[in-house]
Each structure stands twice: as structure tokens, then as C-alpha cells.
Design a protein around this motif. Structure first.
Motif, PDB file in Angstrom:
ATOM      1  N   ALA A  11       0.833  -1.205   0.000  1.00 45.21           N
ATOM      2  CA  ALA A  11       0.000   0.000   0.000  1.00 45.21           C
ATOM      3  C   ALA A  11       0.870   1.259   0.000  1.00 45.21           C
ATOM      4  O   ALA A  11       0.568   2.232  -0.699  1.00 45.21           O
ATOM      5  N   LEU A  12       1.941   1.248   0.751  1.00 43.74           N
ATOM      6  CA  LEU A  12       2.841   2.393   0.797  1.00 43.74           C
ATOM      7  C   LEU A  12       3.537   2.599  -0.546  1.00 43.74           C
ATOM      8  O   LEU A  12       3.619   3.729  -1.039  1.00 43.74           O
ATOM      9  N   VAL A  13       3.985   1.534  -1.157  1.00 51.13           N
ATOM     10  CA  VAL A  13       4.653   1.637  -2.457  1.00 51.13           C
ATOM     11  C   VAL A  13       3.680   2.132  -3.523  1.00 51.13           C
ATOM     12  O   VAL A  13       4.024   3.006  -4.334  1.00 51.13           O
ATOM     13  N   VAL A  14       2.458   1.638  -3.516  1.00 48.06           N
ATOM     14  CA  VAL A  14       1.464   2.080  -4.489  1.00 48.06           C
ATOM     15  C   VAL A  14       1.120   3.550  -4.270  1.00 48.06           C
ATOM     16  O   VAL A  14       1.009   4.323  -5.236  1.00 48.06           O
ATOM     17  N   ALA A  15       0.970   3.976  -3.030  1.00 54.50           N
ATOM     18  CA  ALA A  15       0.637   5.374  -2.742  1.00 54.50           C
ATOM     19  C   ALA A  15       1.753   6.319  -3.166  1.00 54.50           C
ATOM     20  O   ALA A  15       1.501   7.362  -3.788  1.00 54.50           O
ATOM     21  N   VAL A  16       2.988   5.971  -2.860  1.00 53.78           N
ATOM     22  CA  VAL A  16       4.118   6.818  -3.248  1.00 53.78           C
ATOM     23  C   VAL A  16       4.270   6.834  -4.764  1.00 53.78           C
ATOM     24  O   VAL A  16       4.510   7.885  -5.369  1.00 53.78           O
ATOM     25  N   GLY A  17       4.104   5.697  -5.400  1.00 51.55           N
ATOM     26  CA  GLY A  17       4.201   5.634  -6.859  1.00 51.55           C
ATOM     27  C   GLY A  17       3.103   6.446  -7.537  1.00 51.55           C
ATOM     28  O   GLY A  17       3.352   7.152  -8.512  1.00 51.55           O
ATOM     29  N   ALA A  18       1.884   6.370  -7.024  1.00 53.47           N
ATOM     30  CA  ALA A  18       0.788   7.143  -7.610  1.00 53.47           C
ATOM     31  C   ALA A  18       1.003   8.639  -7.403  1.00 53.47           C
ATOM     32  O   ALA A  18       0.745   9.437  -8.309  1.00 53.47           O
ATOM     33  N   ALA A  19       1.468   9.032  -6.240  1.00 52.71           N
ATOM     34  CA  ALA A  19       1.733  10.451  -5.987  1.00 52.71           C
ATOM     35  C   ALA A  19       2.828  10.974  -6.910  1.00 52.71           C
ATOM     36  O   ALA A  19       2.709  12.076  -7.461  1.00 52.71           O
TER      37      ALA A  19
END
Length: 58
Positions: A11-19
Motif C-alpha cells: 500500500a505504501l509503495v502504491v501510494a508513493v508511486g501514484a503520488a
């Protein structure tokens, strides 16, 4: 417990990647996105608040 920690990491990797992706690629102002002759987007600088704006509600 391992599955929960793995889901937090994902979830953290997806959130940082999307941002990062939205910051660098997909977001643009309306004046840039609708720059054709049919769009009625004026100069975006005349209706902005600006950097020296202050709020009376703090």
C-alpha cells in the motif's frame, strides 16, 4: 502477521508511486489541458489568490 505487513508495504509503495506519477505526468492546469481553440479558458493568473494572501481565520 507477515501478510499484514506485506500489505502495508505494498500500500505504501502504491501510494508513493501514484503520488509521484500524478505529480510528474498526469496533472496539469486547465489552461494547459484545454489549450485548443474551442475551449474558453482564459489567463489562469488573474483569478488566483496569490502567495501574499492571508486568512483572517487562523
Amino acid at each position: 502477521m507477515k501478510a499484514f505487513l506485506a500489505s502495508l508495504v505494498v500500500a505504501l509503495v502504491v501510494a508513493v508511486g501514484a503520488a509521484w506519477l500524478l505529480e510528474t505526468t498526469y496533472q496539469s492546469t486547465a489552461a494547459d489541458a484545454y489549450a485548443t481553440n474551442g475551449a474558453r479558458v482564459g489567463d489562469p493568473g488573474h483569478n488566483l489568490v496569490g502567495t501574499d494572501w492571508y486568512s483572517s481565520r487562523s
